[in-house]
Design a protein around this motif. Structure first.
Motif, mmCIF file in Angstrom:
data_model
loop_
_atom_site.group_PDB
_atom_site.id
_atom_site.type_symbol
_atom_site.label_atom_id
_atom_site.label_comp_id
_atom_site.label_asym_id
_atom_site.label_seq_id
_atom_site.Cartn_x
_atom_site.Cartn_y
_atom_site.Cartn_z
ATOM 1 N N ALA A 79 0.921 -1.220 -0.060
ATOM 2 C CA ALA A 79 0.168 0.060 0.142
ATOM 3 C C ALA A 79 0.988 1.238 0.070
ATOM 4 C CB ALA A 79 -1.032 -0.019 1.185
ATOM 5 N N VAL A 80 1.971 1.175 0.744
ATOM 6 C CA VAL A 80 2.894 2.451 0.725
ATOM 7 C C VAL A 80 3.264 2.654 -0.779
ATOM 8 C CG1 VAL A 80 5.131 3.229 1.443
ATOM 9 C CG2 VAL A 80 3.537 2.163 3.384
ATOM 10 N N VAL A 81 3.657 1.597 -1.506
ATOM 11 C CA VAL A 81 4.507 1.962 -2.768
ATOM 12 C C VAL A 81 3.410 1.744 -3.848
ATOM 13 C CG1 VAL A 81 6.693 1.459 -2.189
ATOM 14 C CG2 VAL A 81 5.462 -0.415 -2.858
ATOM 15 N N MET A 82 2.012 1.740 -3.664
ATOM 16 C CA MET A 82 1.158 1.324 -4.834
ATOM 17 C C MET A 82 1.386 2.305 -5.970
ATOM 18 S SD MET A 82 -1.261 -0.117 -6.036
ATOM 19 C CE MET A 82 -2.538 -0.016 -7.169
ATOM 20 N N LYS A 83 1.634 3.592 -5.753
ATOM 21 C CA LYS A 83 1.824 4.491 -6.841
ATOM 22 C C LYS A 83 2.847 4.218 -7.712
ATOM 23 C CE LYS A 83 -0.801 8.448 -4.881
ATOM 24 N NZ LYS A 83 -0.907 9.736 -4.300
ATOM 25 N N GLU A 84 3.841 4.078 -7.116
ATOM 26 C CA GLU A 84 5.264 3.620 -7.905
ATOM 27 C C GLU A 84 4.960 2.354 -8.745
ATOM 28 O OE1 GLU A 84 6.006 4.162 -4.508
ATOM 29 O OE2 GLU A 84 6.130 6.354 -4.725
ATOM 30 N N VAL A 85 4.285 1.326 -8.243
ATOM 31 C CA VAL A 85 4.415 -0.022 -8.854
ATOM 32 C C VAL A 85 3.487 -0.033 -10.002
ATOM 33 C CG1 VAL A 85 5.360 -1.293 -6.947
ATOM 34 C CG2 VAL A 85 2.623 -0.959 -7.275
ATOM 35 N N GLY A 86 2.341 0.840 -9.901
ATOM 36 C CA GLY A 86 1.400 0.950 -11.019
ATOM 37 C C GLY A 86 0.367 -0.374 -11.211
ATOM 38 N N LEU A 87 0.311 -0.440 -12.405
ATOM 39 C CA LEU A 87 -0.781 -1.532 -12.688
ATOM 40 C C LEU A 87 -0.347 -2.885 -12.679
ATOM 41 C CD1 LEU A 87 -3.645 -2.397 -14.049
ATOM 42 C CD2 LEU A 87 -2.483 -2.241 -16.417
#
Length: 116
Positions: A79-87
């Motif tokens: 959840a912390v890195v959700m924006k960086e990992v993408g789809l």
């Protein structure tokens, strides 16, 4: 790393651990008391045999709890890195959740979540 260094490391480790054990043996306080050798059950003396077989369901329930608890810990870093990992990360966590739900359904079907 050559063989001599590896042997030296093992010898140093053996001497340090052995020395700590010998040191604690001589320094630790010693008290011989018959109560130390009795099984402890919340302060109440045991009646009968202390070695009883428990229902395997208790162990299964505990293992399932640990498995789902540890798997839940993996959700926070995702959840912390959700924006960086993408789809790709989103699809991977969906697969992770599907596996979790399938495991839960399997345990439920096998009645591993009941106390009876």
């Amino acid at each position: 790393m050559d063989g001599n260094m590896l042997v030296t490391m093992f010898l140093v480790a053996f001497v340090l651990v052995g020395g700590a054990l010998v040191f604690s043996h001589f320094i630790a306080p010693k008290s011989v008391n018959y109560q130390k050798f009795e099984p402890y059950e919340c302060g109440i003396p045991t009646k009968g045999v202390s070695w009883l077989q428990f229902n395997v369901g208790y162990y299964l329930f505990a293992i399932l709890f640990l498995v789902f608890d540890v798997e839940t810990v993996f959700i926070y870093p995702w959840a912390v890195v959700m924006k960086e990992v993408g789809l790709v990360g989103y699809i991977e966590i969906l697969i992770f959740f599907v596996i979790l739900v399938l495991g839960l359904l399997y345990a439920w079907k096998k009645k591993a979540l009941t106390w009876a």
